[in-house]
Write an enzyme that holds these catalytic residues in place. Sequence first.
Site, PDB file in Angstrom:
ATOM      1  N   GLY A  91       3.818   5.333   9.452  1.00  0.00           N
ATOM      2  CA  GLY A  91       5.033   5.287   8.791  1.00  0.00           C
ATOM      3  C   GLY A  91       5.794   4.299   9.287  1.00  0.00           C
ATOM      4  O   GLY A  91       6.794   3.912   8.414  1.00  0.00           O
ATOM      5  N   SER A 138       4.827   1.336   8.375  1.00  0.00           N
ATOM      6  CA  SER A 138       4.395   0.497   7.071  1.00  0.00           C
ATOM      7  C   SER A 138       5.577  -0.174   6.402  1.00  0.00           C
ATOM      8  O   SER A 138       6.502   0.725   5.844  1.00  0.00           O
ATOM      9  CB  SER A 138       3.493   0.919   6.425  1.00  0.00           C
ATOM     10  OG  SER A 138       1.892   1.098   6.761  1.00  0.00           O
ATOM     11  N   ASP A 156      -0.464  -7.729   0.768  1.00  0.00           N
ATOM     12  CA  ASP A 156       0.247  -6.122   1.050  1.00  0.00           C
ATOM     13  C   ASP A 156       1.774  -6.317   1.142  1.00  0.00           C
ATOM     14  O   ASP A 156       2.335  -6.121   2.039  1.00  0.00           O
ATOM     15  CB  ASP A 156      -0.325  -5.562   2.417  1.00  0.00           C
ATOM     16  CG  ASP A 156      -0.025  -4.012   2.655  1.00  0.00           C
ATOM     17  OD1 ASP A 156       0.479  -3.578   1.642  1.00  0.00           O
ATOM     18  OD2 ASP A 156      -0.139  -3.501   3.798  1.00  0.00           O
ATOM     19  N   SER A 174       2.247  -4.362   7.731  1.00  0.00           N
ATOM     20  CA  SER A 174       1.103  -4.072   6.993  1.00  0.00           C
ATOM     21  C   SER A 174       0.288  -2.947   7.598  1.00  0.00           C
ATOM     22  O   SER A 174       0.330  -2.001   7.131  1.00  0.00           O
ATOM     23  CB  SER A 174       0.314  -5.243   6.530  1.00  0.00           C
ATOM     24  OG  SER A 174      -0.750  -4.876   6.007  1.00  0.00           O
ATOM     25  N   HIS A 207       0.561  -1.096   0.214  1.00  0.00           N
ATOM     26  CA  HIS A 207      -0.062   0.015   0.062  1.00  0.00           C
ATOM     27  C   HIS A 207       1.035   1.399  -0.025  1.00  0.00           C
ATOM     28  O   HIS A 207       0.315   2.292  -0.107  1.00  0.00           O
ATOM     29  CB  HIS A 207      -1.005   0.043   1.457  1.00  0.00           C
ATOM     30  CG  HIS A 207      -0.430   0.280   2.571  1.00  0.00           C
ATOM     31  ND1 HIS A 207      -0.259  -1.021   3.383  1.00  0.00           N
ATOM     32  CD2 HIS A 207       0.147   1.297   3.023  1.00  0.00           C
ATOM     33  CE1 HIS A 207       0.549  -0.121   4.624  1.00  0.00           C
ATOM     34  NE2 HIS A 207       0.684   1.012   4.384  1.00  0.00           N
TER      35      HIS A 207
END
Length: 499
Positions: A339, A341, A260, A356, A232
Amino acid sequence: MSRRHAATAGRVLAVAALVLATVPVVAEPQMVGSQAASAVWKPPPGMLAALQRDLHITVEQAQARLLNEARFTPVEAQLRRRLGDRFGGSWLIGSTSQILVVATTDSADLPQITAVGARGEVVSRSLARLGATLEEVDAALATHPNGRVRYVDVRTNKVIVLSDAPSITEDVIEAADVDLVAVRVASSIEKPRPLSDLLGGDAYYIGGTTHRCSIGFSVLRGTQSGFVSAGHCGVAGNTTIGVDRVSQGVFQASNFPGSDFAWVSVNDGWTPRPSVKNGSGGTVSVAGSRAAVEGASVCQSGSATGWHCGIILQRDASVVYLQGTVSELIRTNVCAEPGDSGGSFVSGEQAQGIASGGFGDCGAGGFTYYQPVNEILTIYGLSLVTTAGNPPQMSTGTCTGYPATAAATLNGGQAVYQPKSLYQSAVAGVHYGCLDADDGVDFDLYLEKRNGSTWSTVATSNGSGADEKIRYTGPAGSYRYRVVSASGSGPYTLGYKAP
């Protein structure tokens, strides 16, 4: 898909590699002092400190916990293979992970479970059956606004659905003819969201904007360096800049939702390293990507919150973000914030996955979900950069640098197996195969894995020429190569490397 070099100083990609030592099970922390534990394996100081802080345990307990988890991982993998479709899941319990519980649907399996030092438990549903039920629940709730978190809970032998409207969610599931005996809907306000707003293992920024995510692990695809992160965070073609605001790379592929994950190729100004930042100015080495058992300690490195640890709670979690459902995630009680991720999840020195999304924060606590790293490597044909060194280069026409080789002559239409019997891979990881033959012939290469009494082809390279190469990420087990002459006769050399 299932369900579905030296350059500018300071610019390095964070990656984790891990080596597990075979160590005795530690029953109680007081029985193993720090001296005895460090004699076998000394964890990075940053990891011990974070485990103490986040799990509220002593340094002796943290050391004992890591040693027990290292010892039980291969035991669990062995039992999982032996039980096959009767396997009902596994988990670690105790303040120092001193007990491994393995579930089975057949009480006759209990003696072989206890014989290797684990505790057996008989359950009604196999892990495969629970997985099938989870798929049914996902389908039933595909367009439903509630029940945004679903996962297999092996401890209760059920599929758990977390919903802020339990009765409504339960009605929807029941209407879809899902076996409610195998499902429990629990009240929860948890609504995970992608953590893509802020800084990670190391931060990077997408498309020249302030939108940032975190580097997961350094990888290679052939000779191209890069890293994996969350899907993402960007789409194929998006450019990235690094934490120092210098040009870095390009998204080569991205999956989201459904899965993801993504991988980013980097320019020559960046050197991949088998390391993950540990929040105290140091790094944790990455030696491999052996999946940890449920209940094991796991730590995340993210650019927003730094270094935090927790426990693997469940596998096979499905999470509904506003953008859609992401399945086969690992649920943890590690805290994270926007942040983080794409940031790295490690257990000991083993890469586990990339962040994720999550719920909560590192003030009040919460839950974070990560995408298993081995799936990412398999889907994109990547190899993890580890402390064991980079994989052999598989240049067309040459098969050098491989630890194992086999040479013979193949006649037209003939097929042979190499090695003559098979080879064993004790851990999950990447298999490399390289076939070199004379011009003018068409030889093909297949990698097979044994499943019980049968063999299945798991990777194929069948181009129209004389030379073939295979890169396959797979679980521990028995493997062999099949060399086939589609046309022509002549000598060949096969080079191969197991995890």
